[in-house]
Design a protein around this motif. Structure first.
Motif, PDB file in Angstrom:
ATOM      1  N   THR A  45      -5.384   7.056  -3.040  1.00  0.00           N
ATOM      2  CA  THR A  45      -4.409   6.219  -3.463  1.00  0.00           C
ATOM      3  C   THR A  45      -3.646   5.632  -2.278  1.00  0.00           C
ATOM      4  O   THR A  45      -2.997   4.727  -2.024  1.00  0.00           O
ATOM      5  CB  THR A  45      -3.383   6.798  -4.590  1.00  0.00           C
ATOM      6  N   SER A  46      -3.055   6.781  -1.661  1.00  0.00           N
ATOM      7  CA  SER A  46      -2.470   6.621  -0.330  1.00  0.00           C
ATOM      8  C   SER A  46      -2.918   5.639   0.587  1.00  0.00           C
ATOM      9  O   SER A  46      -2.248   4.796   1.134  1.00  0.00           O
ATOM     10  CB  SER A  46      -1.940   7.655   0.384  1.00  0.00           C
ATOM     11  N   GLU A  47      -4.293   5.873   0.776  1.00  0.00           N
ATOM     12  CA  GLU A  47      -5.095   4.738   1.746  1.00  0.00           C
ATOM     13  C   GLU A  47      -4.985   3.395   1.137  1.00  0.00           C
ATOM     14  O   GLU A  47      -4.879   2.382   2.049  1.00  0.00           O
ATOM     15  CB  GLU A  47      -6.283   5.217   2.065  1.00  0.00           C
ATOM     16  N   ALA A  49      -2.638   2.163  -0.556  1.00  0.00           N
ATOM     17  CA  ALA A  49      -1.234   1.723  -0.593  1.00  0.00           C
ATOM     18  C   ALA A  49      -0.906   0.930   0.845  1.00  0.00           C
ATOM     19  O   ALA A  49      -0.472   0.265   1.031  1.00  0.00           O
ATOM     20  CB  ALA A  49      -0.075   2.766  -0.802  1.00  0.00           C
TER      21      ALA A  49
END
Length: 87
Positions: A45-47, A49
């Motif tokens: 998910t952070s990638e 974002a």
């Protein structure tokens, strides 16, 4: 007509080598979705974002460049010359 190994034109099964798998076999097993595949595949998910923010920033810069005065006039003259072309 038969030969010692079987009928003429009959295909023989290829014997696979025994021992550790080759590099290409290991690569295929890793990427073919077989058991033992690493659980670290795809983006987190952070990638997503960070990728989304980077894409939006690039789009904003591109929008500013395309809407600047010199680029707008160049595009306008190019479109006008294309519309005035003689066929």
């Amino acid at each position: 007509m038969e030969h010692e190994g079987g009928a003429v034109g009959a295909s023989r099964r290829r014997r696979l080598p025994k021992g550790p798998p080759s590099r290409s076999a290991a690569w295929f097993a890793r990427w073919s979705g077989r058991p033992g595949r690493s659980s670290d595949c795809g983006m987190t998910t952070s990638e997503y974002a960070v990728g989304t923010i980077a894409a939006c920033a690039f789009a904003a810069v591109l929008y500013k460049v395309v809407n600047s005065g010199p680029v707008m006039s160049a595009m306008q003259s190019m479109i006008e010359s294309a519309l005035d072309a003689k066929f």
